[in-house]
Scaffold this motif. Structure first.
Motif, PDB file in Angstrom:
ATOM      1  N   ARG A 182      11.171 -52.047  45.332  1.00  0.00           N
ATOM      2  CA  ARG A 182      12.704 -51.613  44.798  1.00  0.00           C
ATOM      3  C   ARG A 182      13.630 -52.447  44.176  1.00  0.00           C
ATOM      4  O   ARG A 182      14.324 -52.901  43.223  1.00  0.00           O
ATOM      5  N   LEU A 183      13.767 -53.025  45.505  1.00  0.00           N
ATOM      6  CA  LEU A 183      14.716 -54.243  45.531  1.00  0.00           C
ATOM      7  C   LEU A 183      14.217 -55.249  44.694  1.00  0.00           C
ATOM      8  O   LEU A 183      15.272 -55.359  43.760  1.00  0.00           O
ATOM      9  N   TYR A 184      12.724 -55.650  44.729  1.00  0.00           N
ATOM     10  CA  TYR A 184      12.495 -56.835  43.953  1.00  0.00           C
ATOM     11  C   TYR A 184      12.396 -56.822  42.564  1.00  0.00           C
ATOM     12  O   TYR A 184      12.623 -57.357  41.861  1.00  0.00           O
ATOM     13  N   ARG A 185      11.907 -55.492  42.015  1.00  0.00           N
ATOM     14  CA  ARG A 185      11.898 -55.129  40.413  1.00  0.00           C
ATOM     15  C   ARG A 185      13.631 -55.065  39.973  1.00  0.00           C
ATOM     16  O   ARG A 185      13.772 -55.681  39.041  1.00  0.00           O
ATOM     17  N   SER A 186      14.463 -54.504  41.550  1.00  0.00           N
ATOM     18  CA  SER A 186      16.021 -54.270  40.454  1.00  0.00           C
ATOM     19  C   SER A 186      16.645 -55.849  40.711  1.00  0.00           C
ATOM     20  O   SER A 186      17.662 -56.245  39.446  1.00  0.00           O
ATOM     21  N   CYS A 187      15.375 -56.645  41.019  1.00  0.00           N
ATOM     22  CA  CYS A 187      16.056 -58.165  40.546  1.00  0.00           C
ATOM     23  C   CYS A 187      14.965 -59.194  39.835  1.00  0.00           C
ATOM     24  O   CYS A 187      15.456 -60.484  39.012  1.00  0.00           O
ATOM     25  N   GLY A 188      14.879 -58.485  39.219  1.00  0.00           N
ATOM     26  CA  GLY A 188      13.847 -58.966  37.738  1.00  0.00           C
ATOM     27  C   GLY A 188      12.523 -59.158  38.246  1.00  0.00           C
ATOM     28  O   GLY A 188      11.750 -60.148  36.841  1.00  0.00           O
ATOM     29  N   PHE A 189      11.695 -59.117  39.833  1.00  0.00           N
ATOM     30  CA  PHE A 189      10.659 -58.895  39.235  1.00  0.00           C
ATOM     31  C   PHE A 189       9.862 -58.308  38.744  1.00  0.00           C
ATOM     32  O   PHE A 189      10.058 -57.043  38.648  1.00  0.00           O
ATOM     33  N   GLU A 190       8.574 -58.464  38.377  1.00  0.00           N
ATOM     34  CA  GLU A 190       7.783 -58.175  38.149  1.00  0.00           C
ATOM     35  C   GLU A 190       6.155 -58.022  38.685  1.00  0.00           C
ATOM     36  O   GLU A 190       5.464 -59.125  38.496  1.00  0.00           O
ATOM     37  N   VAL A 191       5.559 -56.506  38.832  1.00  0.00           N
ATOM     38  CA  VAL A 191       3.761 -57.483  39.583  1.00  0.00           C
ATOM     39  C   VAL A 191       3.361 -57.463  38.016  1.00  0.00           C
ATOM     40  O   VAL A 191       2.935 -57.264  36.956  1.00  0.00           O
ATOM     41  N   TRP A 192       2.624 -58.658  39.154  1.00  0.00           N
ATOM     42  CA  TRP A 192       1.543 -59.083  37.573  1.00  0.00           C
ATOM     43  C   TRP A 192      -0.070 -58.743  38.281  1.00  0.00           C
ATOM     44  O   TRP A 192      -0.913 -59.061  37.606  1.00  0.00           O
ATOM     45  N   GLY A 193      -0.275 -58.980  39.265  1.00  0.00           N
ATOM     46  CA  GLY A 193      -2.120 -58.590  39.718  1.00  0.00           C
ATOM     47  C   GLY A 193      -1.625 -57.676  41.279  1.00  0.00           C
ATOM     48  O   GLY A 193      -0.262 -57.326  41.570  1.00  0.00           O
ATOM     49  N   ARG A 194      -2.753 -56.962  41.796  1.00  0.00           N
ATOM     50  CA  ARG A 194      -2.796 -56.582  42.992  1.00  0.00           C
ATOM     51  C   ARG A 194      -4.052 -57.356  44.142  1.00  0.00           C
ATOM     52  O   ARG A 194      -5.099 -56.998  43.119  1.00  0.00           O
ATOM     53  N   GLU A 195      -3.926 -57.698  45.114  1.00  0.00           N
ATOM     54  CA  GLU A 195      -4.497 -57.824  45.662  1.00  0.00           C
ATOM     55  C   GLU A 195      -5.381 -57.114  47.163  1.00  0.00           C
ATOM     56  O   GLU A 195      -4.535 -56.676  47.565  1.00  0.00           O
ATOM     57  N   PRO A 196      -6.670 -56.177  46.571  1.00  0.00           N
ATOM     58  CA  PRO A 196      -6.596 -55.545  47.671  1.00  0.00           C
ATOM     59  C   PRO A 196      -7.485 -56.066  49.245  1.00  0.00           C
ATOM     60  O   PRO A 196      -7.436 -57.423  49.139  1.00  0.00           O
ATOM     61  N   ARG A 197      -7.165 -55.712  49.951  1.00  0.00           N
ATOM     62  CA  ARG A 197      -7.995 -56.141  51.268  1.00  0.00           C
ATOM     63  C   ARG A 197      -7.432 -57.277  51.667  1.00  0.00           C
ATOM     64  O   ARG A 197      -7.649 -58.529  51.613  1.00  0.00           O
ATOM     65  N   ALA A 198      -5.679 -57.577  50.738  1.00  0.00           N
ATOM     66  CA  ALA A 198      -4.624 -59.044  51.493  1.00  0.00           C
ATOM     67  C   ALA A 198      -4.619 -59.277  52.647  1.00  0.00           C
ATOM     68  O   ALA A 198      -4.821 -60.445  52.686  1.00  0.00           O
ATOM     69  N   VAL A 199      -4.011 -58.798  53.470  1.00  0.00           N
ATOM     70  CA  VAL A 199      -4.397 -58.375  55.183  1.00  0.00           C
ATOM     71  C   VAL A 199      -5.223 -57.633  55.849  1.00  0.00           C
ATOM     72  O   VAL A 199      -5.036 -56.866  55.187  1.00  0.00           O
ATOM     73  N   ILE A 200      -5.487 -57.776  56.927  1.00  0.00           N
ATOM     74  CA  ILE A 200      -6.250 -56.754  57.799  1.00  0.00           C
ATOM     75  C   ILE A 200      -5.576 -57.125  58.869  1.00  0.00           C
ATOM     76  O   ILE A 200      -5.022 -57.381  59.545  1.00  0.00           O
ATOM     77  N   ILE A 201      -4.260 -55.850  58.755  1.00  0.00           N
ATOM     78  CA  ILE A 201      -3.731 -55.737  60.226  1.00  0.00           C
ATOM     79  C   ILE A 201      -4.381 -54.100  61.473  1.00  0.00           C
ATOM     80  O   ILE A 201      -4.750 -53.391  60.694  1.00  0.00           O
TER      81      ILE A 201
END
Length: 182
Positions: free
Chosen positions: A143-162
């Motif tokens: 929400r913070l990033y969207r409020s600053c004008g950022f837009e989602v352009w993609g989703r990376e599944p399993r980007a990290v494994i914790i």
């Protein structure tokens, strides 16, 4: 911590002499919220203070910056900007390492930090966009990033494994060369 407001916060570029304080703050953020970051506490804790000093010195990387938010002289938030050195990538930068102290969360500090990073980015010649990744499910950060004008352009599944758990990352971008959507 009641009473913290963005109007009483000082945000400035961190210097080499801030390395120990920055490192301690960052390590605590990595320890407290491991799924929010790509870096791990264990790996970063194993690095010497000299690695943090090198990051803040940004030798050979004049457009990189790490900023800190201070309230009453105490570091309460951090964010960084990394600009690639390769000519064909110099139009884009990455916002990284964004963290706000838990007691200062929800006070507008994150927005102040992101705006400062965007202001620095806008001053870099030929820079037209800033990207970032945010862990899927981290709704306050998204929400913070969207409020600053950022837009989602993609989703990376399993980007990290914790701890054996896969975490997807949303890739977001903020174009600097177009008007921000209202």
């Amino acid at each position: 911590m009641p009473g913290i407001g963005y109007e009483s916060v000082v945000v400035r570029k961190l210097r080499v002499e801030d390395a120990a304080q920055y490192r301690a703050f960052r390590l605590e953020a990595l320890r407290a919220a491991p799924t929010a970051f790509t870096s791990s506490y264990e790996e970063e804790n194993a690095k010497p203070l000299s690695a943090t000093i090198e990051r803040l010195a940004a030798t050979g990387r004049p457009d990189d910056a790490v900023v800190g938010a201070y309230y009453a002289g105490r570091l309460i938030g951090i964010a960084g900007l990394s600009v690639p050195l390769r000519r064909q990538e110099r139009h884009k930068a990455t916002l990284f390492g964004m963290a706000v102290a838990p007691h200062a969360s929800g006070c507008g500090i994150g927005k102040v930090l992101v705006r400062q990073i965007l202001q620095i980015a806008a001053s870099v010649d030929r820079l037209t966009q800033v990207g970032l990744t945010v862990s899927e499910g981290n709704l306050p950060a998204e929400r913070l990033y969207r409020s600053c004008g950022f837009e989602v352009w993609g989703r990376e599944p399993r980007a990290v494994i914790i701890d054996g758990r896969p975490i997807a990352k949303l890739h977001m971008v903020r174009m600097l060369d177009r008007p921000r959507p209202v």
